[in-house]
Design a protein around this motif. Sequence first.
Motif, PDB file in Angstrom:
ATOM      1  N   ALA B 121       0.834  -1.208   0.000  1.00  0.00           N
ATOM      2  CA  ALA B 121       0.000   0.000   0.000  1.00  0.00           C
ATOM      3  C   ALA B 121       0.868   1.257   0.000  1.00  0.00           C
ATOM      4  O   ALA B 121       0.560   2.237  -0.689  1.00  0.00           O
ATOM      5  CB  ALA B 121      -0.924  -0.010   1.231  1.00  0.00           C
ATOM      6  N   LEU B 122       1.965   1.200   0.758  1.00  0.00           N
ATOM      7  CA  LEU B 122       2.882   2.358   0.777  1.00  0.00           C
ATOM      8  C   LEU B 122       3.502   2.583  -0.594  1.00  0.00           C
ATOM      9  O   LEU B 122       3.692   3.717  -1.028  1.00  0.00           O
ATOM     10  CB  LEU B 122       3.985   2.131   1.826  1.00  0.00           C
ATOM     11  N   PHE B 123       3.854   1.467  -1.270  1.00  0.00           N
ATOM     12  CA  PHE B 123       4.440   1.587  -2.610  1.00  0.00           C
ATOM     13  C   PHE B 123       3.490   2.333  -3.547  1.00  0.00           C
ATOM     14  O   PHE B 123       3.918   3.109  -4.408  1.00  0.00           O
ATOM     15  CB  PHE B 123       4.739   0.212  -3.211  1.00  0.00           C
ATOM     16  N   THR B 124       2.190   2.064  -3.410  1.00  0.00           N
ATOM     17  CA  THR B 124       1.229   2.683  -4.333  1.00  0.00           C
ATOM     18  C   THR B 124       1.145   4.188  -4.124  1.00  0.00           C
ATOM     19  O   THR B 124       0.693   4.919  -4.999  1.00  0.00           O
ATOM     20  CB  THR B 124      -0.184   2.075  -4.180  1.00  0.00           C
ATOM     21  N   GLY B 130       3.234   2.299  -7.985  1.00  0.00           N
ATOM     22  CA  GLY B 130       2.068   1.410  -7.946  1.00  0.00           C
ATOM     23  C   GLY B 130       1.556   1.099  -9.345  1.00  0.00           C
ATOM     24  O   GLY B 130       1.989   1.702 -10.332  1.00  0.00           O
ATOM     25  N   PRO B 131       0.630   0.148  -9.463  1.00  0.00           N
ATOM     26  CA  PRO B 131       0.074  -0.187 -10.787  1.00  0.00           C
ATOM     27  C   PRO B 131      -0.902   0.883 -11.243  1.00  0.00           C
ATOM     28  O   PRO B 131      -1.459   1.622 -10.426  1.00  0.00           O
ATOM     29  CB  PRO B 131      -0.657  -1.509 -10.520  1.00  0.00           C
ATOM     30  N   ASP B 132      -1.131   0.951 -12.542  1.00  0.00           N
ATOM     31  CA  ASP B 132      -2.123   1.895 -13.077  1.00  0.00           C
ATOM     32  C   ASP B 132      -3.521   1.519 -12.599  1.00  0.00           C
ATOM     33  O   ASP B 132      -4.337   2.375 -12.289  1.00  0.00           O
ATOM     34  CB  ASP B 132      -2.087   1.918 -14.612  1.00  0.00           C
ATOM     35  N   GLN B 133      -3.774   0.209 -12.571  1.00  0.00           N
ATOM     36  CA  GLN B 133      -5.055  -0.264 -12.067  1.00  0.00           C
ATOM     37  C   GLN B 133      -4.797  -1.472 -11.175  1.00  0.00           C
ATOM     38  O   GLN B 133      -4.041  -2.378 -11.538  1.00  0.00           O
ATOM     39  CB  GLN B 133      -5.987  -0.648 -13.223  1.00  0.00           C
ATOM     40  N   MET B 134      -5.462  -1.470 -10.020  1.00  0.00           N
ATOM     41  CA  MET B 134      -5.227  -2.545  -9.044  1.00  0.00           C
ATOM     42  C   MET B 134      -5.756  -3.868  -9.578  1.00  0.00           C
ATOM     43  O   MET B 134      -6.837  -3.926 -10.171  1.00  0.00           O
ATOM     44  CB  MET B 134      -5.925  -2.181  -7.727  1.00  0.00           C
ATOM     45  N   VAL B 199     -11.610   2.612  -5.968  1.00  0.00           N
ATOM     46  CA  VAL B 199     -11.788   2.003  -4.637  1.00  0.00           C
ATOM     47  C   VAL B 199     -10.391   1.715  -4.076  1.00  0.00           C
ATOM     48  O   VAL B 199      -9.551   1.174  -4.792  1.00  0.00           O
ATOM     49  CB  VAL B 199     -12.587   0.681  -4.735  1.00  0.00           C
ATOM     50  N   PRO B 200     -10.142   2.091  -2.822  1.00  0.00           N
ATOM     51  CA  PRO B 200      -8.797   1.849  -2.244  1.00  0.00           C
ATOM     52  C   PRO B 200      -8.602   0.370  -1.890  1.00  0.00           C
ATOM     53  O   PRO B 200      -8.517  -0.007  -0.716  1.00  0.00           O
ATOM     54  CB  PRO B 200      -8.786   2.739  -1.012  1.00  0.00           C
ATOM     55  N   TRP B 201      -8.543  -0.469  -2.925  1.00  0.00           N
ATOM     56  CA  TRP B 201      -8.504  -1.920  -2.715  1.00  0.00           C
ATOM     57  C   TRP B 201      -7.370  -2.367  -1.819  1.00  0.00           C
ATOM     58  O   TRP B 201      -7.539  -3.237  -0.956  1.00  0.00           O
ATOM     59  CB  TRP B 201      -8.398  -2.640  -4.072  1.00  0.00           C
ATOM     60  N   ILE B 202      -6.185  -1.784  -2.025  1.00  0.00           N
ATOM     61  CA  ILE B 202      -5.018  -2.285  -1.282  1.00  0.00           C
ATOM     62  C   ILE B 202      -5.163  -1.988   0.211  1.00  0.00           C
ATOM     63  O   ILE B 202      -4.769  -2.793   1.059  1.00  0.00           O
ATOM     64  CB  ILE B 202      -3.698  -1.708  -1.871  1.00  0.00           C
ATOM     65  N   TRP B 203      -5.759  -0.836   0.519  1.00  0.00           N
ATOM     66  CA  TRP B 203      -5.945  -0.499   1.934  1.00  0.00           C
ATOM     67  C   TRP B 203      -7.038  -1.366   2.561  1.00  0.00           C
ATOM     68  O   TRP B 203      -6.941  -1.784   3.720  1.00  0.00           O
ATOM     69  CB  TRP B 203      -6.278   0.996   2.092  1.00  0.00           C
TER      70      TRP B 203
END
Lengths: 128, 379
Positions: B121-124, B130-134, B199-203
């Motif tokens: 999540a920090l990387f994003t 981070g990726p363009d799309q999760m 949507v903050p998927w990673i969080w």
Amino acid sequence: MGSAAGQQWPAAWSRTALPTAILAVLRGGPRHGYRLATELEGRGFGRPRGGSLYPLLGRLEEDGLIASTWEPGQTGPGRRTYRLTAQGTAQLAQERAQWAALVTALTADAATEHDDGPVTTGAQGEGP
Amino acid sequence: MKDTTEDLERLESEVKDHGHSERDLDWSRDAYFRLLLSQVQSSPAQGEVRRAAEAARGSAQSLEQLHGEPGVWAEATVHRWLRENPERFIRHRGETENTWSLRSALWGIPAVAAGMSFLFALFTVIPGWGPDQMSLGWILVPGAIAVPIILLHAVYSSTLGRRGNLRAVAAAVVVVAVSAVVIAVVAMATQDVLLPQGVPWIWIATGAWTLLAVVAWQLAQRIPGSGAHDDLGLPRRVHTAEEPVDDRTWADQFRSALFHRRVLKDSDVDRAVHEALTHAQQSSNLAVEEFGSPWDYAHALAEDPVVRPRRMTLFTGALAAAWTVLFAAQLVEGLGMDEVPVLESVFRAGMLLLFLGATISSARDWRRAARLKTERTRG
């Protein structure tokens, strides 16, 4: 250290003097652990159990007073022998001198000094 | 380090001084040895046997009449203490590997996954990282990474105690290799499953892993301890009543304790075991009588000063080599690209320099220790 055939030193003395006693035994040449233990027993120190002896040997080796080498055996890992180093020889001489001084201090007649009188030795009127 | 053979001498004196029979003395010794072989600390072991003797005196019975066979008594005492007094067991936390039980892995895996997910999540948050799309991969890969991390630790620790450091490292390398393949397969299978944007998927995933870890931890507390494994501690081995008190059991535990300490070469561990057994045989005593608790004796022995810095040098050197490969791979990739990912390059170069520096520092320690050891041996 002099011989002490049949003599068993008090446990507290043995514990304190054991490191010096080990150096003294090794002065006679390299020994493996069990032989060292039996020679210490012969000198009146009781036979130290392995759980006491080998950690003490490890500490003496860390301090550079003794060194150990593995002698290859016919089967298995062989046997480790311990020997006195030059530093250990010097340390032994120093400790022996200290023990001798301690014995002298213990065996000299006690000299007592009182606030209200001169120094007396033994019973009054009697020589040493 | 305390000499546990003194506790035996104290116990024998006490039993003899209070007029117990030779049979009672044998009972006391056997019970005490069995407690030590179940990794009970020598002081509480001695104290409990002493109390058993006092109770026998008070009831004017022999120890066997009051308490039964020493093996049965000792085993029951160990099981009771595992539930009620775990602090009476040997714990050398500073130098032993924590081992994972099924119970602790239950919450350990989601806990590590939560940590990995938080890092992702920090990387994003860093631009360009981070990726363009999760994708689903970013959500599941933390879990895929957590399992081998726990497994690696468990395999290394369990192999170390039984087979020594070299075989433990070999087993760890196999686990890493197999895990890398599994993680790659999971990542490739899920990287194209894209999740809706906005949507903050990673969080959310980080929160979910954390919640799972908390729930798993609560569940784990309700699973009764087996007695065979303790959470994050030494594997507990109860010396059963049927097993004899013999040198083989003592030697196995002594060997395991020395391996876990990781301060002697594997060959020197074998030599230390051989030296102890030879000494015990010559003294006509059991090894447990001559040397006391195998775990305490293992920690009383002096360490080889060369072993730790040598192993640290090899470990950091391996990591430096791995980051060298990763950095070189990126340089090669970047040759054909219009835009070079600067931040990522700097990160990889930084990791390489970090581990290179650590390797050089460890190598210096190694050289210093080897020189001191040679001077000491030369005498």
